[in-house]
Design a protein around this motif. Structure first.
Motif, PDB file in Angstrom:
ATOM      1  N   LEU A 160      11.302   1.261   3.346  1.00  0.00           N
ATOM      2  CA  LEU A 160      10.522   0.218   3.998  1.00  0.00           C
ATOM      3  C   LEU A 160      11.109  -0.156   5.350  1.00  0.00           C
ATOM      4  N   LEU A 161      12.444  -0.156   5.451  1.00  0.00           N
ATOM      5  CA  LEU A 161      13.087  -0.433   6.738  1.00  0.00           C
ATOM      6  C   LEU A 161      12.657   0.596   7.774  1.00  0.00           C
ATOM      7  N   ALA A 162      12.656   1.865   7.388  1.00  0.00           N
ATOM      8  CA  ALA A 162      12.247   2.920   8.313  1.00  0.00           C
ATOM      9  C   ALA A 162      10.778   2.773   8.699  1.00  0.00           C
ATOM     10  N   ILE A 163       9.931   2.389   7.736  1.00  0.00           N
ATOM     11  CA  ILE A 163       8.499   2.236   8.021  1.00  0.00           C
ATOM     12  C   ILE A 163       8.268   1.096   9.000  1.00  0.00           C
ATOM     13  N   TRP A 164       8.901  -0.058   8.730  1.00  0.00           N
ATOM     14  CA  TRP A 164       8.738  -1.195   9.627  1.00  0.00           C
ATOM     15  C   TRP A 164       9.302  -0.898  11.015  1.00  0.00           C
TER      16      TRP A 164
ATOM     17  N   TRP B  63       0.878   4.062  -3.245  1.00  0.00           N
ATOM     18  CA  TRP B  63       0.469   5.457  -3.119  1.00  0.00           C
ATOM     19  C   TRP B  63       1.654   6.403  -3.215  1.00  0.00           C
ATOM     20  N   THR B  64       2.803   5.978  -2.716  1.00  0.00           N
ATOM     21  CA  THR B  64       3.993   6.824  -2.844  1.00  0.00           C
ATOM     22  C   THR B  64       4.411   6.942  -4.305  1.00  0.00           C
ATOM     23  N   TRP B  65       4.301   5.842  -5.065  1.00  0.00           N
ATOM     24  CA  TRP B  65       4.660   5.875  -6.478  1.00  0.00           C
ATOM     25  C   TRP B  65       3.746   6.807  -7.266  1.00  0.00           C
ATOM     26  N   ARG B  66       2.474   6.805  -6.964  1.00  0.00           N
ATOM     27  CA  ARG B  66       1.555   7.680  -7.688  1.00  0.00           C
ATOM     28  C   ARG B  66       1.938   9.149  -7.507  1.00  0.00           C
ATOM     29  N   LEU B  67       2.312   9.519  -6.301  1.00  0.00           N
ATOM     30  CA  LEU B  67       2.749  10.894  -6.055  1.00  0.00           C
ATOM     31  C   LEU B  67       4.091  11.154  -6.715  1.00  0.00           C
ATOM     32  N   TRP B  68       5.026  10.195  -6.576  1.00  0.00           N
ATOM     33  CA  TRP B  68       6.375  10.350  -7.159  1.00  0.00           C
ATOM     34  C   TRP B  68       6.289  10.455  -8.676  1.00  0.00           C
TER      35      TRP B  68
ATOM     36  N   THR C  35       0.827  -1.205   0.000  1.00  0.00           N
ATOM     37  CA  THR C  35       0.000   0.000   0.000  1.00  0.00           C
ATOM     38  C   THR C  35       0.858   1.251   0.000  1.00  0.00           C
ATOM     39  N   THR C  36       1.919   1.249   0.807  1.00  0.00           N
ATOM     40  CA  THR C  36       2.813   2.406   0.869  1.00  0.00           C
ATOM     41  C   THR C  36       3.508   2.627  -0.462  1.00  0.00           C
ATOM     42  N   ILE C  37       3.996   1.553  -1.073  1.00  0.00           N
ATOM     43  CA  ILE C  37       4.688   1.663  -2.361  1.00  0.00           C
ATOM     44  C   ILE C  37       3.743   2.212  -3.426  1.00  0.00           C
TER      45      ILE C  37
ATOM     46  N   LEU D 298      12.655   9.511 -11.683  1.00  0.00           N
ATOM     47  CA  LEU D 298      11.853   8.305 -11.500  1.00  0.00           C
ATOM     48  C   LEU D 298      12.700   7.121 -11.048  1.00  0.00           C
ATOM     49  N   SER D 299      13.970   7.091 -11.466  1.00  0.00           N
ATOM     50  CA  SER D 299      14.831   5.961 -11.102  1.00  0.00           C
ATOM     51  C   SER D 299      15.204   5.955  -9.627  1.00  0.00           C
ATOM     52  N   LEU D 300      15.028   7.078  -8.950  1.00  0.00           N
ATOM     53  CA  LEU D 300      15.355   7.142  -7.527  1.00  0.00           C
ATOM     54  C   LEU D 300      14.297   6.475  -6.658  1.00  0.00           C
ATOM     55  N   PHE D 301      13.117   6.280  -7.213  1.00  0.00           N
ATOM     56  CA  PHE D 301      11.999   5.819  -6.385  1.00  0.00           C
ATOM     57  C   PHE D 301      12.258   4.448  -5.769  1.00  0.00           C
ATOM     58  N   ALA D 302      12.572   3.456  -6.594  1.00  0.00           N
ATOM     59  CA  ALA D 302      12.673   2.085  -6.087  1.00  0.00           C
ATOM     60  C   ALA D 302      13.780   1.924  -5.045  1.00  0.00           C
ATOM     61  N   PRO D 303      15.023   2.406  -5.290  1.00  0.00           N
ATOM     62  CA  PRO D 303      16.040   2.280  -4.235  1.00  0.00           C
ATOM     63  C   PRO D 303      15.653   3.020  -2.955  1.00  0.00           C
ATOM     64  N   ALA D 304      15.084   4.218  -3.111  1.00  0.00           N
ATOM     65  CA  ALA D 304      14.680   4.976  -1.923  1.00  0.00           C
ATOM     66  C   ALA D 304      13.562   4.260  -1.173  1.00  0.00           C
ATOM     67  N   MET D 305      12.627   3.659  -1.912  1.00  0.00           N
ATOM     68  CA  MET D 305      11.519   2.958  -1.273  1.00  0.00           C
ATOM     69  C   MET D 305      11.993   1.689  -0.597  1.00  0.00           C
TER      70      MET D 305
END
Length: 369
Positions: free
Chosen positions: A79-83, A46-51, A42-44, A68-75
């Motif tokens: 995820l570690l920070a979110i968890w 909705w964050t992707w839609r904004l990004w 869910t986080t990925i 756009l290429s920064l999204f996946a590595p940053a996400m």
């Protein structure tokens, strides 16, 4: 224990349970899983839609792709920070419910979250100490959770980057035959020009294995779909679509010994398209997405390259049937991932709208008749 303490305890246990569940499905479960409690997916999404909305505002293609290429590595790191944050809050609520057994007793939720963070990251300053067996067990469990969380995420990052490298290796290698941006027609032309029928067979065999690997990895770890190619004019979805086009042309339009390999590759590729579109909830209709004029132009190019062609009417009918199975989902997926359009694959929604309108008009006329 007051009613508010009970509510905090239940909320904390619930948040910790949901986070454990999400970790298990996101990192350990080797198969796709869809659920309402998926924090990561869910986080990925909705964050992707904004990004994507922000990234596609760049006029320069280079700047747009860099953003756009920064999204996946940053996400992946995010995820570690979110968890970790979810664990800190969840265990913090549990500790707040048992705050009377902590010395000094936390005066507010912030102090409980502080003790929770100390336990999760195993800092052990000793300025806040649990004194009862229950609170000690909670802090020990959280400390073990913190160590396990970091180990799991590190292994996840290695797995993600390894999968991306394997995926992109064949994409880059296919540039030599299919071009950049890739084209299924050019792939067949190149193999004919240099008299490489065996290379065409090998290409279909390699992409069959590639499709199976991507099917397994990208459904188990959906964030892989957002990793972009590092080379200009390349995108894994475009290259895959080009090879699928080449396979369909080899099956329906030209005489080639690679037809058998093409058919097997197409079956595995179609499986990939169906499962990915199902997972991302991408609607699609069975439309070829290629006009008769474009198909005839491709036939002429292949004739000029030296191929013996099958009868046009039969070829066109079979081509439409096979390409209708995967074309629109790939187009919609490319639009969802903001991938630059390429020949026959990419932003061709006008073609689908036109075909849909033509079918609707034909149905209306037949009904009226």
């Amino acid at each position: 224990m007051s009613a508010l303490d009970v509510l905090a305890l239940l909320a904390g246990i619930g948040l910790v349970a949901v986070t454990f569940y999400d970790l298990f499905e996101s990192v350990l479960l080797p198969r796709p899983a869809i659920g309402r409690l998926r924090i990561a997916n869910t986080t990925i999404l909705w964050t992707w839609r904004l990004w994507r909305r922000l990234g596609t505002r760049f006029e320069s293609i280079s700047a747009r792709e860099n953003a756009l290429s920064l999204f996946a590595p940053a996400m992946a790191v995010g995820l570690l920070a979110i968890w970790a944050l979810a664990m800190v809050v969840g265990f913090g609520l549990i500790l707040w419910a048992g705050r009377h057994n902590i010395r000094p007793e936390p005066s507010n939720l912030g102090d409980s979250f502080y003790l929770s963070a100390l336990s999760l990251f195993t800092l052990g300053f000793g300025d806040v100490v649990p004194v009862s067996a229950a609170t000690r067990i909670v802090t020990l469990l959280e400390a073990a959770t913190g160590l396990g969380l970091i180990a799991l995420v590190i292994s996840l990052l290695f797995s993600l980057f390894s999968s991306v490298q394997r995926r992109e290796a064949l994409v880059v290698a296919t540039d030599a035959t299919a071009g950049a941006p890739p084209s299924g027609v050019q792939l067949l032309e190149t193999c004919a020009r240099y008299s490489m029928p065996d290379e065409l067979i090998k290409t279909f065999q390699d992409w069959r294995v590639w499709a199976a690997e991507v099917l397994e990895s990208h459904l188990a770890y959906p964030i892989l779909s957002y990793f972009r190619s590092s080379h200009d004019g390349e995108a894994w979805l475009n290259s895959f679509g080009a090879v699928m086009d080449a396979a369909v042309l080899a099956m329906t339009t030209v005489e080639t010994p690679a037809a058998g390999s093409a058919r097997i590759m197409w079956k595995v590729g179609y499986h990939l398209v169906e499962d990915v579109s199902w997972f991302f909830r991408i609607p699609h209709e069975h439309v070829p997405g290629v006009s008769l004029e474009e198909f005839q132009e491709a036939r002429e190019r292949l004739r000029f390259a030296g191929y013996e062609l099958k009868p046009e009417e039969q070829s066109w009918e079979e081509f439409q049937q096979l390409r209708s199975r995967y074309a629109e989902p790939l187009v919609r997926m490319a639009a969802f991932l903001a991938i630059e359009p390429t020949q026959w694959i990419g932003d061709r929604m006008f073609m689908f709208h036109r075909e849909r309108a033509q079918r609707a008009a034909a149905g209306h006329q037949s009904t009226g008749a």
